[in-house]
Write a protein that holds these residues in place. Structure first.
Motif, PDB file in Angstrom:
ATOM      1  N   ILE A 184      46.633  65.706 130.546  1.00 36.04           N
ATOM      2  CA  ILE A 184      45.827  64.919 131.487  1.00 36.04           C
ATOM      3  C   ILE A 184      44.377  65.375 131.444  1.00 36.04           C
ATOM      4  CG2 ILE A 184      45.424  64.466 133.933  1.00 36.04           C
ATOM      5  CD1 ILE A 184      48.360  64.290 134.331  1.00 36.04           C
ATOM      6  N   LEU A 185      44.162  66.693 131.411  1.00 32.64           N
ATOM      7  CA  LEU A 185      42.780  67.182 131.432  1.00 32.64           C
ATOM      8  C   LEU A 185      42.036  66.750 130.161  1.00 32.64           C
ATOM      9  CD1 LEU A 185      40.930  68.822 133.224  1.00 32.64           C
ATOM     10  CD2 LEU A 185      41.478  70.816 131.864  1.00 32.64           C
ATOM     11  N   LEU A 186      42.672  66.887 129.022  1.00 31.33           N
ATOM     12  CA  LEU A 186      41.983  66.539 127.773  1.00 31.33           C
ATOM     13  C   LEU A 186      41.780  65.026 127.650  1.00 31.33           C
ATOM     14  CD1 LEU A 186      43.651  69.110 125.391  1.00 31.33           C
ATOM     15  CD2 LEU A 186      41.321  69.099 126.255  1.00 31.33           C
ATOM     16  N   ALA A 187      42.812  64.262 128.013  1.00 30.19           N
ATOM     17  CA  ALA A 187      42.661  62.808 127.927  1.00 30.19           C
ATOM     18  C   ALA A 187      41.586  62.330 128.892  1.00 30.19           C
ATOM     19  CB  ALA A 187      43.998  62.137 128.245  1.00 30.19           C
ATOM     20  N   SER A 188      41.583  62.894 130.109  1.00 20.81           N
ATOM     21  CA  SER A 188      40.596  62.444 131.082  1.00 20.81           C
ATOM     22  C   SER A 188      39.192  62.841 130.635  1.00 20.81           C
ATOM     23  CB  SER A 188      40.904  63.042 132.451  1.00 20.81           C
ATOM     24  OG  SER A 188      40.576  64.407 132.462  1.00 20.81           O
ATOM     25  N   SER A 189      39.069  63.975 129.923  1.00 25.28           N
ATOM     26  CA  SER A 189      37.749  64.369 129.435  1.00 25.28           C
ATOM     27  C   SER A 189      37.201  63.326 128.479  1.00 25.28           C
ATOM     28  CB  SER A 189      37.817  65.716 128.725  1.00 25.28           C
ATOM     29  OG  SER A 189      38.183  66.709 129.637  1.00 25.28           O
ATOM     30  N   ILE A 190      38.073  62.807 127.600  1.00 27.78           N
ATOM     31  CA  ILE A 190      37.615  61.781 126.669  1.00 27.78           C
ATOM     32  C   ILE A 190      37.162  60.545 127.430  1.00 27.78           C
ATOM     33  CG2 ILE A 190      38.393  60.196 124.874  1.00 27.78           C
ATOM     34  CD1 ILE A 190      40.074  62.418 123.770  1.00 27.78           C
ATOM     35  N   VAL A 191      37.936  60.182 128.458  1.00 27.91           N
ATOM     36  CA  VAL A 191      37.572  59.003 129.245  1.00 27.91           C
ATOM     37  C   VAL A 191      36.207  59.207 129.899  1.00 27.91           C
ATOM     38  CG1 VAL A 191      38.214  57.640 131.255  1.00 27.91           C
ATOM     39  CG2 VAL A 191      39.957  58.341 129.639  1.00 27.91           C
ATOM     40  N   VAL A 192      35.978  60.399 130.461  1.00 30.38           N
ATOM     41  CA  VAL A 192      34.709  60.659 131.148  1.00 30.38           C
ATOM     42  C   VAL A 192      33.563  60.682 130.138  1.00 30.38           C
ATOM     43  CG1 VAL A 192      33.424  62.348 132.485  1.00 30.38           C
ATOM     44  CG2 VAL A 192      35.766  61.832 133.079  1.00 30.38           C
ATOM     45  N   ILE A 193      33.795  61.275 128.974  1.00 28.05           N
ATOM     46  CA  ILE A 193      32.752  61.268 127.937  1.00 28.05           C
ATOM     47  C   ILE A 193      32.404  59.841 127.570  1.00 28.05           C
ATOM     48  CG2 ILE A 193      32.305  61.804 125.500  1.00 28.05           C
ATOM     49  CD1 ILE A 193      34.080  64.294 125.902  1.00 28.05           C
ATOM     50  N   PHE A 194      33.450  59.008 127.428  1.00 26.66           N
ATOM     51  CA  PHE A 194      33.221  57.616 127.063  1.00 26.66           C
ATOM     52  C   PHE A 194      32.412  56.907 128.151  1.00 26.66           C
ATOM     53  CE2 PHE A 194      34.654  53.163 126.995  1.00 26.66           C
ATOM     54  CZ  PHE A 194      34.181  52.833 125.750  1.00 26.66           C
ATOM     55  N   ALA A 195      32.806  57.122 129.421  1.00 22.42           N
ATOM     56  CA  ALA A 195      32.104  56.454 130.523  1.00 22.42           C
ATOM     57  C   ALA A 195      30.645  56.887 130.569  1.00 22.42           C
ATOM     58  CB  ALA A 195      32.803  56.774 131.846  1.00 22.42           C
ATOM     59  N   LEU A 196      30.399  58.194 130.390  1.00 17.45           N
ATOM     60  CA  LEU A 196      29.017  58.688 130.438  1.00 17.45           C
ATOM     61  C   LEU A 196      28.206  58.166 129.252  1.00 17.45           C
ATOM     62  CD1 LEU A 196      29.632  62.337 131.616  1.00 17.45           C
ATOM     63  CD2 LEU A 196      28.249  60.647 132.807  1.00 17.45           C
ATOM     64  N   ALA A 197      28.848  58.121 128.069  1.00 20.61           N
ATOM     65  CA  ALA A 197      28.133  57.640 126.895  1.00 20.61           C
ATOM     66  C   ALA A 197      27.773  56.172 127.058  1.00 20.61           C
ATOM     67  CB  ALA A 197      29.005  57.828 125.652  1.00 20.61           C
ATOM     68  N   ARG A 198      28.712  55.399 127.610  1.00 22.25           N
ATOM     69  CA  ARG A 198      28.448  53.989 127.826  1.00 22.25           C
ATOM     70  C   ARG A 198      27.297  53.818 128.827  1.00 22.25           C
ATOM     71  NH1 ARG A 198      32.787  50.218 130.665  1.00 22.25           N
ATOM     72  NH2 ARG A 198      31.981  51.462 132.379  1.00 22.25           N
ATOM     73  N   ALA A 199      27.363  54.571 129.923  1.00 21.86           N
ATOM     74  CA  ALA A 199      26.305  54.461 130.925  1.00 21.86           C
ATOM     75  C   ALA A 199      24.962  54.835 130.314  1.00 21.86           C
ATOM     76  CB  ALA A 199      26.624  55.370 132.111  1.00 21.86           C
ATOM     77  N   GLY A 200      24.931  55.928 129.541  1.00 23.66           N
ATOM     78  CA  GLY A 200      23.675  56.369 128.950  1.00 23.66           C
ATOM     79  C   GLY A 200      23.113  55.341 127.987  1.00 23.66           C
ATOM     80  N   SER A 201      23.992  54.741 127.176  1.00 25.33           N
ATOM     81  CA  SER A 201      23.455  53.807 126.192  1.00 25.33           C
ATOM     82  C   SER A 201      22.995  52.523 126.872  1.00 25.33           C
ATOM     83  CB  SER A 201      24.478  53.527 125.098  1.00 25.33           C
ATOM     84  OG  SER A 201      25.623  52.969 125.671  1.00 25.33           O
ATOM     85  N   VAL A 202      23.710  52.103 127.933  1.00 28.06           N
ATOM     86  CA  VAL A 202      23.266  50.899 128.637  1.00 28.06           C
ATOM     87  C   VAL A 202      21.940  51.158 129.342  1.00 28.06           C
ATOM     88  CG1 VAL A 202      23.751  49.397 130.585  1.00 28.06           C
ATOM     89  CG2 VAL A 202      25.536  49.884 128.936  1.00 28.06           C
TER      90      VAL A 202
END
Lengths: 517, 116
Positions: free
Chosen positions: A420-438
């Motif tokens: 759960i911790l590792l999978a959720s980290s990927i999700v959070v990285i993805f969300a932050l990367a998306r927010a940053g690029s937008v």
């Protein structure tokens, strides 16, 4: 009760209290003077906190008895490694957030600095107190100030969200009092060190009552720490609060976590009779749910504020998972992660404010706005903050995550925790990367009106405050070795509460001598 | 007396719990008030029910009643009174500014776009 009394112990509580009153009574007409006095006082609190932490660096536990009443009867403050560390963390955060707010936010409502000082007083008091009822009182001081800060800036949206926030906290306070009542009824004491002695001696017939009180108390701390399913208030409240206030609120979730650690390791530690490990069975699973839900929330957020709020929930989940282990490695990771999570979360809330300011009408909504791309330094700061929050190397989030993974390796839920911790980290990285690029890389259509030009006064101070907060995460990763050693020693002390109990109660602590007559 | 007090506290708590789950803010505030009354009585009873005794261990007195819960209740009353006043003002301001007494569930998108 012998030897000179170290009055510096209580200074982090007294100084903000007096400064707050002074700000209201003498300086309410001069914002500049308020800023100067407020910042000077907070800088002094940081120095005092540093000095106090150095005092207990060797593992000493220093009680401060108000009015010199002997321990279980009087009001007591206790300075040990954990409370010293937390007071230092709160003071550093307060100083930087106050510096940020001094560049403009404190003009949007009245008495910002006085409320802020009262908040610091409540937080430091909650960390230092050695008594469950005074913990309640300092919680209330902290919350009352936070209600004012939450509404700072006004507007109908804040009023509605503020009502939710006040209501949920009033319910929490009521639960707290029920718990305190039950615990007092069974043990006859509310002093935490005395509880450590009395809880194992409770009558078998009273165990159920005491367990009910203990669980209610943990529940209150978990409301504060935003453990699923008690986290619903947090995203609404923190997203609506003014960003500097929300940045300061980052320490309030940690007050809940701190209280959980403190009370549980003292009163319900392993080996304390039938109630040993009271909260252990359910904190870990609930924390795993918190991690999962927080990560999903970051992905579902339509604004940067929502994203940062859910990332806070996610990071509280990681923190509570390590606390739920209640062992040496778990608590070490928890203390390190607490330092990291508070500072980085606060930095992101302040960054959010900078983004809003630059984007004008577009605020922090996660869709492209015209004319906002290529915000050099802002983008760099966001990048650093996002890396640290998500736990990518080389910043402190990564160190924290490694410590957490290492601590959960042999836990009963290890497979779940890791996945759960590792999978959720990927999700959070993805969300932050998306927010940053937008936010920073794309630009909206040209026919839309251009971004309103924001007032530029004090923008240097705002950037400096955010950079300093992010600097602390660099510091935490550069000095990860000494900080982890300190956290490890603190955790070891928490797991052997005898030193604490003896320092608070004096030498007459053997169980046999203290059985009620 | 124990049964009367216990069931009274239970009834007040139940009323409070029911009311804080209502949709409008006025019943919610009433519910919070009921809860704080209940917890004050509860704290008071936690020092055990004693009648006609001084709150201090005086020589010559046949016994004493525990003064600590009374001190706790006093603190709790002051805090809950202040908090209730605050939330009443908050609900009133919310009503005047939004024109509705409903406890609404804000969608978080609004915070990002509409206002600040």
């Amino acid at each position: 009760m012998s030897g000179p009394v170290d009055h510096w112990i209580i200074a982090p509580v007294l100084l903000p209290a007096m400064v707050a009153a002074f700000l209201i009574l003498a300086l309410r007409h001069s914002l500049v003077a308020q800023r100067v006095v407020s910042m000077t006082a907070l800088a002094a609190v940081v120095l005092i906190a540093l000095r106090n932490l150095a005092e207990v660096g060797d593992g000493a536990v220093l009680p401060y008895r108000l009015g010199d009443w002997p321990a279980p009867f009087g009001i007591i403050m206790v300075l040990d490694r954990l409370s010293g560390t937390m007071v230092l963390l709160a003071s550093v955060l307060a100083l930087l957030v106050a510096a940020y707010a001094s560049s403009g936010w404190d003009m949007r409502g009245r008495h910002f600095h006085a409320l802020f000082q009262f908040q610091v007083m409540g937080i430091n008091g909650a960390f230092l107190t050695g008594d469950v009822f005074n913990l309640f009182v300092f919680f209330e001081v902290m919350l009352i100030a936070s209600y004012g800060l939450m509404l700072h800036g006004g507007g109908p949206h804040r009023l509605v969200a503020g009502f939710h926030y006040v209501a949920i906290n009033l319910v929490g306070s009521t639960l707290f009092l029920f718990a305190v009542g039950l615990i007092y009824a069974v043990t006859g004491t509310l002093n935490m060190a005395d509880l450590a002695v009395k809880v194992p001696l409770a009558d078998a017939g009273d165990t159920a009552l005491l367990a009910a009180g203990g669980v209610m108390l943990m529940l209150v701390f978990c409301i504060k720490a935003a453990l699923v399913p008690l986290h619903w208030w947090l995203p609404t409240a923190y997203a609506a609060a003014s960003p500097p206030a929300a940045a300061m609120f980052m320490i309030m979730t940690k007050v809940g976590a701190y209280a959980l650690i403190r009370v549980h390791t003292l009163a319900f530690a392993a080996g304390s009779g039938p109630l040993a490990g009271l909260a252990e069975p359910w904190i870990l699973p609930a924390a795993l749910a918190t991690i999962a839900l927080g990560a999903v929330g970051t992905l579902a957020s339509r604004s940067l504020a929502g994203l940062v709020c859910y990332a806070t929930v996610w990071s509280m989940g990681s923190l509570l998972m390590t606390i739920g282990l209640f062992d040496q490695q778990g608590l070490t990771a928890a203390i390190y992660y607490m330092l990291h999570g508070t500072l980085v979360g606060a930095a992101l809330f302040l960054l959010l404010d900078l983004v809003r300011e630059k984007r004008g009408l577009w605020q922090d909504g996660l869709k492209p706005s015209p004319g906002f791309a290529r915000q050099g330094w802002l983008a760099v700061l966001f990048f650093v903050g996002a890396i640290s929050l998500a736990g990518l190397p080389p910043l402190s989030g990564f160190v924290g995550k490694v410590l957490i993974l290492d601590a959960t390796r042999s836990a009963p839920w290890a497979a779940w925790a890791w996945s759960i911790l590792l999978a959720s980290s990927i999700v959070v990285i993805f969300a932050l990367a998306r927010a940053g690029s937008v936010l920073f890389w794309t630009s909206g259509s040209d026919d839309a009106p251009p971004v309103r030009v924001a007032p530029e006064s004090g923008v240097g101070l705002r950037f400096a405050a955010v950079a300093a907060l992010l600097g602390t995460t660099v510091f935490l990763s550069a000095f990860a070795g000494p900080v982890t050693r300190h956290a490890g020693a603190t955790a070891a002390a928490l797991l052997t509460p005898d030193v604490y109990v003896e320092a608070v109660l004096g030498q007459r602590t053997t169980a046999a001598a203290r059985v009620a007559p | 007396m124990e049964l009367l007090l216990a069931s009274g506290i239970g009834a007040i708590t139940a009323v409070g719990l029911y009311l804080i789950l209502r949709r409008e803010s006025f019943p919610v505030i009433l519910g919070l008030t009921f809860l704080s009354y209940a917890v004050n009585l509860f704290l008071f009873a936690m020092g055990r029910l004693v009648v006609n005794q001084p709150p201090i261990a005086a020589p010559g007195a046949p016994g004493y009643t525990d003064p600590l819960p009374q001190a706790l209740v006093l603190t709790a009353i002051v805090i809950s009174f202040g908090m209730t006043a605050l939330i009443v003002v908050l609900a009133l301001r919310g009503f005047l500014e939004t024109g509705s007494d409903e406890v609404r569930d804000e969608t978080q998108g609004q915070s990002g776009e509409a206002e600040r």
